[in-house]
Design a protein around this motif. Structure first.
Motif, short mmCIF file in Angstrom:
data_model
loop_
_atom_site.label_atom_id
_atom_site.label_comp_id
_atom_site.label_asym_id
_atom_site.label_seq_id
_atom_site.Cartn_x
_atom_site.Cartn_y
_atom_site.Cartn_z
N VAL A 39 0.85 -1.20 0.00
CA VAL A 39 0.00 0.00 0.00
C VAL A 39 0.88 1.25 0.00
O VAL A 39 0.65 2.20 -0.76
CB VAL A 39 -0.95 0.01 1.22
CG1 VAL A 39 -1.70 1.34 1.32
CG2 VAL A 39 -1.94 -1.15 1.14
N ALA A 40 1.90 1.23 0.85
CA ALA A 40 2.84 2.35 0.87
C ALA A 40 3.47 2.54 -0.50
O ALA A 40 3.65 3.67 -0.98
CB ALA A 40 3.92 2.11 1.93
N ALA A 41 3.79 1.43 -1.15
CA ALA A 41 4.38 1.48 -2.50
C ALA A 41 3.39 2.11 -3.48
O ALA A 41 3.74 3.00 -4.26
CB ALA A 41 4.77 0.08 -2.96
N GLN A 42 2.12 1.65 -3.41
CA GLN A 42 1.09 2.18 -4.32
C GLN A 42 0.96 3.69 -4.21
O GLN A 42 0.86 4.39 -5.21
CB GLN A 42 -0.27 1.57 -3.96
CG GLN A 42 -0.50 0.18 -4.44
CD GLN A 42 -1.90 -0.30 -4.06
OE1 GLN A 42 -2.31 -0.18 -2.91
NE2 GLN A 42 -2.62 -0.84 -5.02
N HIS A 43 0.95 4.18 -2.97
CA HIS A 43 0.67 5.59 -2.77
C HIS A 43 1.89 6.48 -3.02
O HIS A 43 1.80 7.69 -2.85
CB HIS A 43 0.07 5.82 -1.37
CG HIS A 43 -1.37 5.39 -1.31
ND1 HIS A 43 -2.42 6.27 -1.45
CD2 HIS A 43 -1.93 4.16 -1.19
CE1 HIS A 43 -3.56 5.59 -1.39
NE2 HIS A 43 -3.29 4.31 -1.24
N ASN A 44 3.00 5.88 -3.37
CA ASN A 44 4.20 6.67 -3.67
C ASN A 44 4.78 6.39 -5.05
O ASN A 44 5.73 7.04 -5.46
CB ASN A 44 5.29 6.39 -2.61
CG ASN A 44 5.03 7.18 -1.35
OD1 ASN A 44 5.16 8.40 -1.34
ND2 ASN A 44 4.64 6.49 -0.29
N CYS A 45 4.18 5.43 -5.75
CA CYS A 45 4.74 4.98 -7.02
C CYS A 45 4.50 6.02 -8.13
O CYS A 45 3.44 6.63 -8.20
CB CYS A 45 4.07 3.66 -7.41
SG CYS A 45 4.64 2.99 -8.98
N SER A 46 5.50 6.21 -8.97
CA SER A 46 5.34 7.13 -10.10
C SER A 46 5.40 6.38 -11.43
O SER A 46 5.42 6.98 -12.49
CB SER A 46 6.44 8.21 -10.05
OG SER A 46 7.71 7.57 -10.06
N GLY A 47 5.41 5.05 -11.37
CA GLY A 47 5.51 4.26 -12.60
C GLY A 47 4.16 3.78 -13.09
O GLY A 47 3.12 4.28 -12.67
N THR A 48 4.20 2.78 -13.96
CA THR A 48 2.97 2.21 -14.53
C THR A 48 2.45 1.11 -13.63
O THR A 48 3.19 0.19 -13.28
CB THR A 48 3.27 1.63 -15.93
OG1 THR A 48 3.96 2.63 -16.68
CG2 THR A 48 1.98 1.27 -16.64
N ARG A 49 1.17 1.22 -13.25
CA ARG A 49 0.60 0.25 -12.32
C ARG A 49 0.30 -1.08 -12.99
O ARG A 49 0.07 -1.15 -14.19
CB ARG A 49 -0.70 0.81 -11.72
CG ARG A 49 -0.55 2.15 -11.06
CD ARG A 49 0.56 2.10 -10.01
NE ARG A 49 0.89 3.45 -9.56
CZ ARG A 49 0.23 4.07 -8.59
NH1 ARG A 49 -0.78 3.48 -8.00
NH2 ARG A 49 0.58 5.27 -8.22
N GLY A 50 0.25 -2.13 -12.16
CA GLY A 50 -0.09 -3.46 -12.64
C GLY A 50 -1.59 -3.64 -12.77
O GLY A 50 -2.36 -2.69 -12.59
N MET A 51 -2.01 -4.87 -13.05
CA MET A 51 -3.43 -5.12 -13.32
C MET A 51 -4.32 -4.88 -12.10
O MET A 51 -5.51 -4.63 -12.23
CB MET A 51 -3.64 -6.52 -13.88
CG MET A 51 -3.36 -7.65 -12.90
SD MET A 51 -3.64 -9.28 -13.63
CE MET A 51 -5.43 -9.34 -13.71
N TYR A 52 -3.76 -4.98 -10.90
CA TYR A 52 -4.54 -4.71 -9.69
C TYR A 52 -4.25 -3.31 -9.13
O TYR A 52 -4.61 -3.01 -8.00
CB TYR A 52 -4.24 -5.75 -8.61
CG TYR A 52 -4.70 -7.14 -8.96
CD1 TYR A 52 -6.06 -7.45 -8.99
CD2 TYR A 52 -3.78 -8.13 -9.26
CE1 TYR A 52 -6.49 -8.73 -9.32
CE2 TYR A 52 -4.20 -9.41 -9.58
CZ TYR A 52 -5.56 -9.70 -9.61
OH TYR A 52 -5.97 -10.96 -9.93
N GLY A 53 -3.58 -2.50 -9.93
CA GLY A 53 -3.23 -1.18 -9.42
C GLY A 53 -2.02 -1.22 -8.52
O GLY A 53 -1.75 -0.28 -7.78
N GLU A 54 -1.30 -2.34 -8.54
CA GLU A 54 -0.12 -2.46 -7.69
C GLU A 54 1.03 -1.60 -8.23
O GLU A 54 1.08 -1.26 -9.40
CB GLU A 54 0.32 -3.92 -7.54
CG GLU A 54 0.91 -4.57 -8.77
CD GLU A 54 -0.14 -5.28 -9.63
OE1 GLU A 54 -1.31 -4.87 -9.60
OE2 GLU A 54 0.25 -6.23 -10.34
#
Ligand SMILES: [Zn+2]
Length: 311
Positions: A39-54
């Motif tokens: 979750v911490a990764a999701q809310h800080n990621c600047s790349g392209t998300r995976g199929m689950y928004g990961e």
């Protein structure tokens, strides 16, 4: 271990979560901590998300997280309070975890309040409270204001086994998500992705708890030790006492009790119940600082009795 593989549908929800606090509940080792990091990764990621928004896994934020050095992540855990100066008696997250000025013993390197005052390096500062049931009243009170209006849009992720043991003031301010065990095949794939050989015993022991895979070396050692000990009980009293000594030497309170129960799972129920009573007595004796070597010997004798192996 891949959080998307194990808890994909949950990540779909956490990725779009716009509130200030999540409460992830579920059994021990089910993978709550891994999910919180995802979750911490999701809310800080600047790349392209995976199929689950990961999270993407390769952007600077994701790489910092994988390296265990993310500037916007604070992990808060209980400290074992030591009234006697001996071993742990009670787990507690004291107010000193929240406010530096109240951390007289300097138990916490970083404090929640001060941590959230600082602007995020990436997108969002995330405070993971692993063991929210251990939040003391004072600490929880100090957190409330922060949870309601976190500076710089900070995000709280509380983790607990049982929501009923978390203070209601925290529960009522959090969005609750249950983390359930993953299917065996997801754990198998996760193991394979990590370059590990298939391990049916480990998967059976894990029973869907992803956190077990993260501790797989300790688990394998405990399973081997438990099997060796149980086998030795059948080969006479002296062998049993020697096995008790080895068990004592390698005893890992985190895994050995469960490993023993796992090894005994095929035994008749009434025998298992008696062996379990012996195991509980051993754990109680160890917690009460009884002589460990004597406690393990008594344990070996009692388990022999439980399985009808007396000479
Ligand atoms: Zn990323």
């Amino acid at each position: 271990m891949s959080a998307a593989l194990l808890h994909g549908p949950l990540l779909e929800q956490t990725g779009v979560f716009g509130g200030n606090a999540l409460l992830l509940t579920g059994p021990a080792r089910v993978g709550k901590r891994e999910l919180a990091l995802a979750v911490a990764a999701q809310h800080n990621c600047s790349g392209t998300r995976g199929m689950y928004g990961e999270a993407c896994g390769v952007c600077p934020s994701c790489r910092a997280l994988a390296a265990g050095a993310h500037p916007d992540l604070l992990l808060v855990e209980p400290r074992a309070t030591t009234a006697t100066g001996k071993a742990a008696r009670r787990k507690l997250i004291p107010i000193g975890a929240v406010l530096a000025g109240r951390d007289k013993g300097r138990e916490y390197e970083t404090h929640v309040f001060e941590f959230l005052e600082v602007r995020p390096t990436f997108r969002r500062r995330v405070v993971v409270v692993d063991g929210a049931e251990h939040l003391g009243q004072e600490a929880a009170n100090a957190l409330l204001k922060l949870v309601e209006e976190p500076p710089h849009r900070g995000l709280f992720v509380f983790l607990a086994e049982d929501p009923r043991s978390v203070l209601p003031t925290i529960v009522s301010r959090s969005a609750r998500l249950g983390v359930v065990p993953a299917p065996d095949r997801a754990l198998e794939r996760s193991l394979a992705l990590g370059g590990e050989a298939p391990d049916a015993e480990l998967i059976a022991f894990a029973a869907g708890r992803a956190g077990v895979l993260g501790a797989r070396e300790a688990v394998r050692a405990a399973l081997a030790g438990a099997a060796e000990f149980t086998g030795a009980l059948e080969r006479g009293l002296l062998t049993a006492l020697e096995a008790a000594e080895r068990l004592e030497k390698h005893w890992d309170p985190a895994w050995h009790p469960e490993a023993l129960r796992f090894v005994w799972r095929a035994c008749p129920a009434h025998e298992r119940a008696r062996a379990d009573t012996a195991l509980e007595a051993l754990q109680a004796a160890l917690e009460a600082y009884a002589s460990p070597s004597l406690s393990f010997q008594v344990f070996a004798l009692r388990v022999r009795e439980a399985f009808g192996l007396e000479d």
